[in-house]
Design an enzyme around this catalytic site. Structure first.
Site, PDB file in Angstrom:
ATOM      1  N   TYR A   5       0.839  -1.214   0.000  1.00  0.00           N
ATOM      2  CA  TYR A   5       0.000   0.000   0.000  1.00  0.00           C
ATOM      3  C   TYR A   5       0.860   1.245   0.000  1.00  0.00           C
ATOM      4  O   TYR A   5       1.791   1.350   0.793  1.00  0.00           O
ATOM      5  CB  TYR A   5      -0.939   0.012   1.209  1.00  0.00           C
ATOM      6  CG  TYR A   5      -2.369  -0.051   0.735  1.00  0.00           C
ATOM      7  CD1 TYR A   5      -2.930   1.069   0.119  1.00  0.00           C
ATOM      8  CD2 TYR A   5      -3.121  -1.204   0.829  1.00  0.00           C
ATOM      9  CE1 TYR A   5      -4.224   1.022  -0.382  1.00  0.00           C
ATOM     10  CE2 TYR A   5      -4.408  -1.255   0.332  1.00  0.00           C
ATOM     11  CZ  TYR A   5      -4.958  -0.136  -0.272  1.00  0.00           C
ATOM     12  OH  TYR A   5      -6.213  -0.184  -0.770  1.00  0.00           O
ATOM     13  N   ASP A  35      -6.792  13.794 -24.848  1.00  0.00           N
ATOM     14  CA  ASP A  35      -6.817  12.397 -24.414  1.00  0.00           C
ATOM     15  C   ASP A  35      -6.197  11.574 -25.538  1.00  0.00           C
ATOM     16  O   ASP A  35      -6.828  11.302 -26.551  1.00  0.00           O
ATOM     17  CB  ASP A  35      -8.270  11.996 -24.147  1.00  0.00           C
ATOM     18  CG  ASP A  35      -8.410  10.541 -23.718  1.00  0.00           C
ATOM     19  OD1 ASP A  35      -7.423   9.791 -23.809  1.00  0.00           O
ATOM     20  OD2 ASP A  35      -9.525  10.167 -23.307  1.00  0.00           O
ATOM     21  N   THR A  38      -4.145   6.241 -21.640  1.00  0.00           N
ATOM     22  CA  THR A  38      -3.992   4.890 -21.122  1.00  0.00           C
ATOM     23  C   THR A  38      -2.580   4.447 -21.482  1.00  0.00           C
ATOM     24  O   THR A  38      -1.936   5.032 -22.352  1.00  0.00           O
ATOM     25  CB  THR A  38      -4.978   3.911 -21.781  1.00  0.00           C
ATOM     26  OG1 THR A  38      -4.836   4.025 -23.200  1.00  0.00           O
ATOM     27  CG2 THR A  38      -6.413   4.227 -21.409  1.00  0.00           C
ATOM     28  N   LYS A  40      -2.736   0.649 -24.748  1.00  0.00           N
ATOM     29  CA  LYS A  40      -3.190   0.545 -26.142  1.00  0.00           C
ATOM     30  C   LYS A  40      -1.958   0.561 -27.056  1.00  0.00           C
ATOM     31  O   LYS A  40      -1.114  -0.326 -26.915  1.00  0.00           O
ATOM     32  CB  LYS A  40      -4.209   1.639 -26.414  1.00  0.00           C
ATOM     33  CG  LYS A  40      -5.458   1.468 -25.524  1.00  0.00           C
ATOM     34  CD  LYS A  40      -6.536   2.509 -25.736  1.00  0.00           C
ATOM     35  CE  LYS A  40      -7.688   2.268 -24.759  1.00  0.00           C
ATOM     36  NZ  LYS A  40      -8.722   3.305 -24.842  1.00  0.00           N
ATOM     37  N   ARG A  50      -2.217  -2.437 -18.238  1.00  0.00           N
ATOM     38  CA  ARG A  50      -3.470  -1.677 -18.119  1.00  0.00           C
ATOM     39  C   ARG A  50      -3.298  -0.628 -17.050  1.00  0.00           C
ATOM     40  O   ARG A  50      -3.094  -0.932 -15.875  1.00  0.00           O
ATOM     41  CB  ARG A  50      -4.614  -2.595 -17.714  1.00  0.00           C
ATOM     42  CG  ARG A  50      -5.072  -3.490 -18.802  1.00  0.00           C
ATOM     43  CD  ARG A  50      -6.459  -4.001 -18.518  1.00  0.00           C
ATOM     44  NE  ARG A  50      -7.430  -3.257 -19.274  1.00  0.00           N
ATOM     45  CZ  ARG A  50      -7.700  -3.481 -20.550  1.00  0.00           C
ATOM     46  NH1 ARG A  50      -7.067  -4.408 -21.221  1.00  0.00           N
ATOM     47  NH2 ARG A  50      -8.607  -2.765 -21.172  1.00  0.00           N
TER      48      ARG A  50
HETATM   49  C1  LIG Z   1      -9.741   3.612 -24.027  1.00  0.00           C
HETATM   50  C2  LIG Z   1      -9.982   5.053 -23.815  1.00  0.00           C
HETATM   51  C3  LIG Z   1     -10.163   5.585 -22.535  1.00  0.00           C
HETATM   52  C4  LIG Z   1     -10.469   4.781 -21.299  1.00  0.00           C
HETATM   53  O1  LIG Z   1      -9.673   3.837 -20.928  1.00  0.00           O
HETATM   54  P1  LIG Z   1     -10.095   2.706 -19.869  1.00  0.00           P
HETATM   55  O2  LIG Z   1      -8.754   2.269 -19.442  1.00  0.00           O
HETATM   56  O3  LIG Z   1     -10.871   1.704 -20.645  1.00  0.00           O
HETATM   57  O4  LIG Z   1     -10.877   3.353 -18.783  1.00  0.00           O
HETATM   58  C5  LIG Z   1     -10.255   6.959 -22.394  1.00  0.00           C
HETATM   59  N1  LIG Z   1     -10.186   7.760 -23.467  1.00  0.00           N
HETATM   60  C6  LIG Z   1     -10.053   7.286 -24.711  1.00  0.00           C
HETATM   61  C7  LIG Z   1      -9.987   8.235 -25.845  1.00  0.00           C
HETATM   62  C8  LIG Z   1      -9.951   5.924 -24.940  1.00  0.00           C
HETATM   63  O5  LIG Z   1      -9.859   5.464 -26.184  1.00  0.00           O
END
Ligand SMILES: *Cc1c(COP(=O)(O)O)cnc(C)c1O
Length: 414
Positions: free
Chosen positions: A51, A197, A223, A226, A232
């Site tokens: 933690y 984002d 994230t 991806k 993750r």
């Molecule tokens: C995938 C995605 C997210 C969210 O990601 P999670 O890890 O699934 O919560 C946020 N913004 C965009 C543009 C995404 O493609």
């Protein structure tokens, strides 16, 4: 995995089956990838036992001698990789990262302006079903009806009229490069903050195959799992002047203890992304997108915006007398995994839209290049032309499984 096997054979078997599925199929889901064995190993460590609420040097529990070092390394690597002044690596995933940014800068009821969900925006960019659409006055911008492209003049007019406190650029399904400088000019003109984002294309930015939003945006979220090919998780990158507000919003605002095993895996992934091989990877992802787009168009498919500049393609399959959902189901049967997706101004319902979304990040990680992408395009066309021909689909599935044997993906040894 010997211990999982003896403790819980049921879950062990299912993990093995998922591993086989990921090996045998052509995975074109644009948000997915294959992480390296090194990243997988970091996620499965004793770091999960610790933690660490707070930040390095300012934790609420003792025993942070090692964790502080790991988190600092992850932060330094992310700052270097993206040229950011400040990075917070604690968000559990992309959605909480975005909500943390809103918490840092907005009050409930404030106006935000993001890309409409059915036009490629994310749920957290103000969709009505999301907290972002429920707690804020969420306005959304559409794509241009004729071109499928972002219409900056229209966004400017909309922003000047609705006076958002924050403008959100970024997407989950837009196949073109965003003009970040233009977005910043619009945001400045109406006194809004600009959040970008980059969840989908962060790996391309890291690999210099896509422009970076960092010089323009006030705050960038992404994230890490991806195109960036990490575990993750997510992070927030911002200018130094917003560092305290962002850190406070993530913890204690949004979250409790960070996922230290994920932080370590991020650090590993950032190291992997900081070299020439990853630049080659990012370039190849884009190149493979272009090749797949050409192959699809040569087979008579209609691509939204007429092509792609990044890792994803949005395909209107209705010209082939099929909807996106049955097309995706038939492709999955044949060993090609995609998702059905709305297209801009989709005349069909969200549960059964007109399109499918294809991405090249995962197949590029397993070594697909031009020849393989052309072949993938041919298979997609064959399946979608005869989605009910079970014999053909079984034949293609067998061909694909055997084809995939020559392209072992990272992280999977069979
Ligand atoms: C995938 C995605 C997210 C969210 O990601 P999670 O890890 O699934 O919560 C946020 N913004 C965009 C543009 C995404 O493609």
């Amino acid at each position: 995995m010997e211990d999982i096997k003896s403790t819980d054979s049921e879950i062990f078997e299912l993990i093995k089956l998922e591993e086989k599925r990921q090996f045998d199929k052509i995975r074109l889901i644009a948000s997915e990838n294959y992480v390296s064995s090194a990243v997988l190993q970091a996620t499965g460590t004793v770091l999960t036992n610790k933690y660490s609420e707070g930040y390095a040097g300012k934790r609420y529990y003792e025993g942070q001698q090692i964790i502080d070092q790991i988190e600092c390394i992850a932060i330094e690597r992310a700052k270097n990789l993206f040229g950011a002044e400040h990075v917070n690596v604690q968000p559990y995933s992309g959605s909480p990262a975005n909500v943390a940014v809103y918490l840092a800068f907005l009050k409930p009821g404030d106006t935000i302006l993001g890309m409409a969900l059915p036009h490629g925006g994310h749920l957290t960019h103000g969709a009505k079903v999301s907290i972002s659409g429920k707690y804020f006055n969420a306005e959304s911008y559409a794509l241009n009806r004729e071109t499928g492209l972002i219409d900056y003049d229209a966004i400017r007019e909309q922003a000047l009229s609705c006076q958002p406190k924050m403008i959100i650029a970024g997407h989950s399904a837009y196949p073109r490069i965003i003009d970040f400088e233009r977005f910043k000019t619009i945001a400045d003109e109406c006194g809004a903050l600009l959040m970008v984002d980059m969840a989908h294309f962060a790996g391309l930015v890291a690999g210099a195959a896509h422009p970076s939003p960092i010089p323009y945006a006030d705050v960038v979220t992404t994230t890490t799992h991806k195109s960036l090919r990490g575990p993750r998780g997510a992070m927030i990158l911002c200018r130094e002047k917003y560092a305290a507000a962002i850190d406070k919003a993530v913890f204690p605002g949004m979250q409790g203890g960070p996922h230290n095993h994920t932080t370590a895996a991020m650090a590993v992934a950032f190291k992997e992304a900081d070299n020439e091989d990853f630049k080659d990877y990012a370039r190849q992802v884009v190149e493979n997108g272009r090749t797949l787009a050409e192959s699809m168009m040569a087979n008579g498919f209609n691509l939204i915006t007429g092509g792609t500049d990044n890792h994803l393609l949005l395909v209107d399959v209705t010209s082939k007398n099929i909807g996106g959902k049955p097309a995706a189901k038939a492709l999955d049967q044949a060993g090609i995994v995609v998702n059905y997706n709305a297209i801009p101004f989709d005349p069909r319902k969200p549960g059964s839209p007109s399109g499918i979304r294809l991405g090249t990040a995962a197949v590029t990680s397993r070594g697909f290049r031009r020849k393989e992408m052309v072949q993938v395009g041919e298979w997609i066309n064959a399946v979608i032309s005869e989605p009910e021909n079970n014999h053909l689909i079984a034949e293609i599935a067998a061909d694909i499984a055997s084809f995939c044997k020559d392209y072992p993906p990272p992280g999977i040894t069979v």
